[in-house]
Scaffold this active site. Structure first.
Site, PDB file in Angstrom:
ATOM      1  N   ASP A  76      36.227  52.566  43.231  1.00 30.48           N
ATOM      2  CA  ASP A  76      34.969  52.656  43.985  1.00 30.48           C
ATOM      3  C   ASP A  76      33.839  53.258  43.146  1.00 30.48           C
ATOM      4  O   ASP A  76      34.085  54.064  42.248  1.00 30.48           O
ATOM      5  CB  ASP A  76      35.215  53.537  45.222  1.00 30.48           C
ATOM      6  N   ASN A 129      35.323  42.216  51.610  1.00 33.82           N
ATOM      7  CA  ASN A 129      34.315  42.074  50.542  1.00 33.82           C
ATOM      8  C   ASN A 129      33.621  40.701  50.520  1.00 33.82           C
ATOM      9  O   ASN A 129      32.592  40.538  49.858  1.00 33.82           O
ATOM     10  CB  ASN A 129      34.923  42.375  49.166  1.00 33.82           C
TER      11      ASN A 129
HETATM   12  C1  FPP Z   1      33.954  49.046  45.121  1.00 36.53           C
HETATM   13  O1  FPP Z   1      32.801  49.647  44.567  1.00 36.53           O
HETATM   14  C2  FPP Z   1      34.470  48.081  44.171  1.00 36.53           C
HETATM   15  C3  FPP Z   1      34.677  46.774  44.437  1.00 36.53           C
HETATM   16  C4  FPP Z   1      34.442  46.154  45.741  1.00 36.53           C
HETATM   17  C5  FPP Z   1      35.155  45.849  43.377  1.00 36.53           C
HETATM   18  C6  FPP Z   1      36.051  46.439  42.339  1.00 36.53           C
HETATM   19  C7  FPP Z   1      36.253  45.449  41.275  1.00 36.53           C
HETATM   20  C8  FPP Z   1      36.179  45.708  39.952  1.00 36.53           C
HETATM   21  C9  FPP Z   1      36.022  47.056  39.350  1.00 36.53           C
HETATM   22  C10 FPP Z   1      36.293  44.581  38.979  1.00 36.53           C
HETATM   23  C11 FPP Z   1      37.725  44.215  38.914  1.00 36.53           C
HETATM   24  C12 FPP Z   1      38.025  43.255  37.907  1.00 36.53           C
HETATM   25  C13 FPP Z   1      39.176  43.279  37.236  1.00 36.53           C
HETATM   26  C14 FPP Z   1      39.412  42.249  36.232  1.00 36.53           C
HETATM   27  C15 FPP Z   1      40.199  44.325  37.432  1.00 36.53           C
HETATM   28  P1  FPP Z   1      31.383  49.377  45.226  1.00 36.53           P
HETATM   29  O2  FPP Z   1      30.786  48.197  44.577  1.00 36.53           O
HETATM   30  O3  FPP Z   1      31.542  49.271  46.708  1.00 36.53           O
HETATM   31  O4  FPP Z   1      30.616  50.659  44.821  1.00 36.53           O
HETATM   32  P2  FPP Z   1      29.492  51.405  45.652  1.00 36.53           P
HETATM   33  O5  FPP Z   1      30.186  52.061  46.800  1.00 36.53           O
HETATM   34  O6  FPP Z   1      28.955  52.375  44.677  1.00 36.53           O
HETATM   35  O7  FPP Z   1      28.496  50.362  46.086  1.00 36.53           O
END
Ligand code: FPP
Length: 250
Positions: A28, A76
């Site tokens: 996250d 998502n």
């Molecule tokens: C949550 O952070 C993260 C996600 C919904 C996606 C996580 C995916 C990755 C890190 C890429 C994965 C790829 C591979 C190849 C492993 P957020 O975007 O909700 O963060 P925020 O709360 O700060 O908005």
């Protein structure tokens, strides 16, 4: 059960740190990381994917047998198409890389979740990676990406499969045990997570490994996932090692 049950740190020669057998992470904070830098959210995910590579490699090197990350939840899909597409591209890139390198690295890459709504080319890549993972044998470490994963959705699917077996006369209702449910989850082939890490200051489980986390230790940190380092992982493991796990006993 002693703490040394989890000690597989053969390669971690400079540290006597016992490691959990299975570590899971809710990756996250990518969006906030990007926003802080005036960058678009997908840029945060791209750096988050690099962090995943670094931390997955580190976990393997220190002897963690299973490393599981929450990469895309069943919720998502509600994000802007541009962000969803960027995440799908990161999965494509990683799966290509995994197919080429996992045998040599001795890491079985798995994808857990309801894969049916994923683009066909990604499903094909996952099938290829799965086949290679199957050939690696039991000693390989496992790195799992949860994609289109939701804990409730997973339990619902398990219930459906179990009911189907009952209806077909293959299973008696009185024989449904906790293990029966575990065996119908995406994680059927792995132990429950010992340690679940959530970076970025959020303190909730967000539908991640609901059944499997019954006795997991949670570790929360304010560090945003793209900034999460091997030192942060060491801190989480040290904290895990300070906890006393009683599994409901005394
Ligand atoms: C949550 O952070 C993260 C996600 C919904 C996606 C996580 C995916 C990755 C890190 C890429 C994965 C790829 C591979 C190849 C492993 P957020 O975007 O909700 O963060 P925020 O709360 O700060 O908005």
């Amino acid at each position: 059960m002693g703490i040394f049950k989890w000690f597989r740190g053969k390669k971690n020669l400079d540290s006597a740190r016992p490691v959990p057998r299975h570590i899971a992470v809710i990756m996250d904070g990518n969006g906030r990381w990007a926003k802080k830098r005036g960058m678009p959210r997908p840029a945060g995910h791209a750096v988050g994917a690099e962090t995943f590579r670094t931390i997955a490699t580190y976990c393997k090197d220190i002897g963690v047998q299973y490393f599981t990350v929450y990469a895309f939840s069943t919720e998502n899909w509600k994000r802007p198409a541009e962000e969803v597409n960027a995440l799908m591209d990161l999965f494509r890139k990683y799966l290509t890389e995994a197919a080429e390198t996992m045998a040599q690295r001795g890491v079985a890459v798995r994808v857990l979740g309801d894969l049916s709504p994923l683009p066909g080319d990604i499903r094909k890549q996952i099938a290829e990676v799965d086949e290679i993972a199957d050939s690696l044998g039991e000693n390989a470490a496992t790195a799992s990406l949860c994609i289109n994963y939701g804990g409730r959705d997973e339990i619902k699917n398990a219930v459906r499969a179990i009911v189907d077996e009952v209806q077909k006369g293959k299973l008696l209702p009185e024989n449904i045990a906790e293990d029966t449910i575990s065996a119908h989850l995406y994680t059927a082939h792995m132990p429950d997570p010992d340690l679940i890490i959530r970076p970025s200051g959020e303190i909730r489980t967000s539908n991640f490994l609901l059944w499997q986390s019954a006795y997991s230790e949670y570790y929360f940190t304010d560090v945003l996932w793209p900034d999460f380092s091997t030192t942060d992982m060491d801190k989480a493991i040290d904290e895990f090692n300070r906890r006393t796990r009683r599994f409901g006993g005394v």
